[in-house]
Design a protein around this motif. Structure first.
Motif, short mmCIF file in Angstrom:
data_model
loop_
_atom_site.label_atom_id
_atom_site.label_comp_id
_atom_site.label_asym_id
_atom_site.label_seq_id
_atom_site.Cartn_x
_atom_site.Cartn_y
_atom_site.Cartn_z
N ASP A 46 -4.08 15.49 -13.60
CA ASP A 46 -3.51 14.30 -14.23
C ASP A 46 -3.28 13.17 -13.24
O ASP A 46 -2.61 12.18 -13.55
N ASP A 47 -3.84 13.31 -12.02
CA ASP A 47 -3.76 12.31 -10.95
C ASP A 47 -2.39 12.24 -10.30
O ASP A 47 -2.10 11.32 -9.54
N PHE A 112 -4.73 11.12 2.33
CA PHE A 112 -3.65 11.30 1.38
C PHE A 112 -2.53 10.28 1.60
O PHE A 112 -1.77 9.98 0.68
N GLY A 113 -2.46 9.74 2.82
CA GLY A 113 -1.50 8.65 3.07
C GLY A 113 -1.81 7.44 2.22
O GLY A 113 -0.92 6.75 1.72
N ARG A 114 -3.10 7.15 2.05
CA ARG A 114 -3.50 6.05 1.17
C ARG A 114 -3.03 6.29 -0.26
O ARG A 114 -2.52 5.39 -0.93
N LEU A 115 -3.21 7.53 -0.73
CA LEU A 115 -2.79 7.86 -2.09
C LEU A 115 -1.28 7.74 -2.24
O LEU A 115 -0.79 7.28 -3.27
N ARG A 119 1.07 5.01 -4.53
CA ARG A 119 2.10 5.45 -5.46
C ARG A 119 3.49 4.96 -5.07
O ARG A 119 4.49 5.46 -5.58
N GLY A 120 3.54 4.01 -4.15
CA GLY A 120 4.81 3.37 -3.82
C GLY A 120 5.58 3.97 -2.67
O GLY A 120 6.72 3.55 -2.41
N VAL A 121 4.99 4.93 -1.96
CA VAL A 121 5.67 5.52 -0.80
C VAL A 121 5.38 4.66 0.43
O VAL A 121 4.21 4.40 0.74
N LEU A 122 6.42 4.23 1.13
CA LEU A 122 6.21 3.51 2.39
C LEU A 122 5.53 4.45 3.37
O LEU A 122 6.09 5.50 3.73
#
Length: 348
Positions: A46-47, A112-115, A119-122
């Motif tokens: 579901d991403d 995964f840092g890009r992802l 998603r709004g994580v600094l």
């Protein structure tokens, strides 16, 4: 605030690491801390992005060795949580350590840092900036004025000619690599063991040959930059002189280099200012410069170390200042609700 530190391996963490110092500073300010490694991300159909986060039950600011021992023991707990439950993802892995035996792991933090950032994580340093800095070619993008004379090649003939042009000799090292591995000083192209050195280093890919800086015999200066500017509090800079062991050309701490106080001169500040625009543009929140005279030998953007040594030398724990800066960025992110990109926010 919850801060996740992304590292190569929890089993290999140590009390004297800068990551440990940052984690303790965060705990001391009342934040939650967890650790992630390259295999800890899960992207579901579901991403949704989840992480397997390792933390210490009831962790509080304590002695570094005690904290790391708890993190590596049965006291640690692992829970799978949505990445959105993390406020800050601090990428603190060294890709070169995984490049040979776990190549899949070398770039996991960036991918995964890009992802996570989407998603709004600094996420610091910014993953796209780190992607551009995965080898020492990144250094060539900075002003020529701050760089030693440099050749990058896999040709022994080119390297011999370059060494012949350097009156003080040259340094040979792999384009990919860190921590002083396979770094050699060559006095002359006629050295009997040059071919063997070339074969050893070129086996890892391209080589860098740099003109030797005589001032390097006294060691280099590691200076931390935060948000593109020298990290300091009340005139105490996050800096130290790394003094090489007798007979060593490398000043890295893990090859018996020692820490000594460093004088931060106007010349050094001028060098730092010269690289600031690009570091800020690339979203490089926390960086370590290795400086000799008015030249930079390395720009460390993945795992710059030395904050615990600096705290011991100056009695000032500047890890706290790093955590405070992250607090401010998280507040900015909330106030602007995604209207500021991760790369920009990383260095505001």
């Amino acid at each position: 605030m919850r801060i996740a530190f992304f590292v190569n391996s929890i089993a290999d963490e140590a009390g004297f690491f800068t990551t440990t110092s940052l984690a303790l500073a965060a705990l001391g300010r009342g934040h939650d801390v967890c650790y992630l490694t390259p295999g800890d991300f899960v992207l579901r159909p579901d991403d949704s992005l989840l992480v397997r986060a390792t933390s210490v039950k009831g962790a509080k600011a304590k002695k570094a060795d005690t904290f790391v021992a708890a993190l590596q023991s049965d006291q640690a707990k692992v829970e799978t949580i949505p990445v959105e439950d993390i406020d800050v993802l601090f990428l603190r892995n060294d890709p070169s350590q995984d490049a040979d035996e776990r190549p899949w792991a070398a770039h996991a933090g960036i991918l995964f840092g890009r992802l996570a950032a989407d998603r709004g994580v600094l996420t610091v340093n910014d993953p796209d900036g780190l992607a551009r800095a995965q080898n020492k070619l990144y250094f060539q993008e900075f002003p020529e004025k701050v760089r030693p004379k440099t050749l990058i090649s896999k040709s022994i003939e080119e390297i011999r000619d370059f060494i012949d042009e350097q009156k003080q000799g040259a340094i040979l090292k792999p384009l990919q690599g860190s921590g002083g591995k396979n770094v050699f000083k060559i006095a002359s192209s006629k050295e009997a063991n040059l071919n063997q050195i070339f074969e050893a280093v070129s086996g890892e890919g391209y080589l860098i040959a740099q003109g030797y800086l005589p001032d390097a015999t006294a060691g280099d200066i590691r200076l931390f930059l935060m948000n593109g500017r020298p990290l300091q509090r009340d005139g105490a800079y996050a800096a130290l002189r790394r003094v090489p062991a007798k007979g060593e050309v490398r000043s890295n701490m893990h090859v018996a280099g020692t820490a000594a106080p460093a004088e931060i001169t106007p010349k050094i500040l001028e060098v730092a200012e010269m690289v600031r625009p690009k570091l800020v543009g690339d979203g490089m929140f926390l960086v370590g410069l290795d400086i000799v005279g008015d030249k930079i030998l390395e720009i460390n953007v993945f795992t710059p170390g030395g904050l615990p040594d600096i705290a011991e030398l100056h009695g000032v724990d500047l890890s706290v200042d790093v955590v405070i800066a992250l607090e401010q960025k998280v507040e900015m992110r909330k106030n602007y609700a995604g209207k500021i990109s991760n790369a920009v926010l990383a260095t505001l």
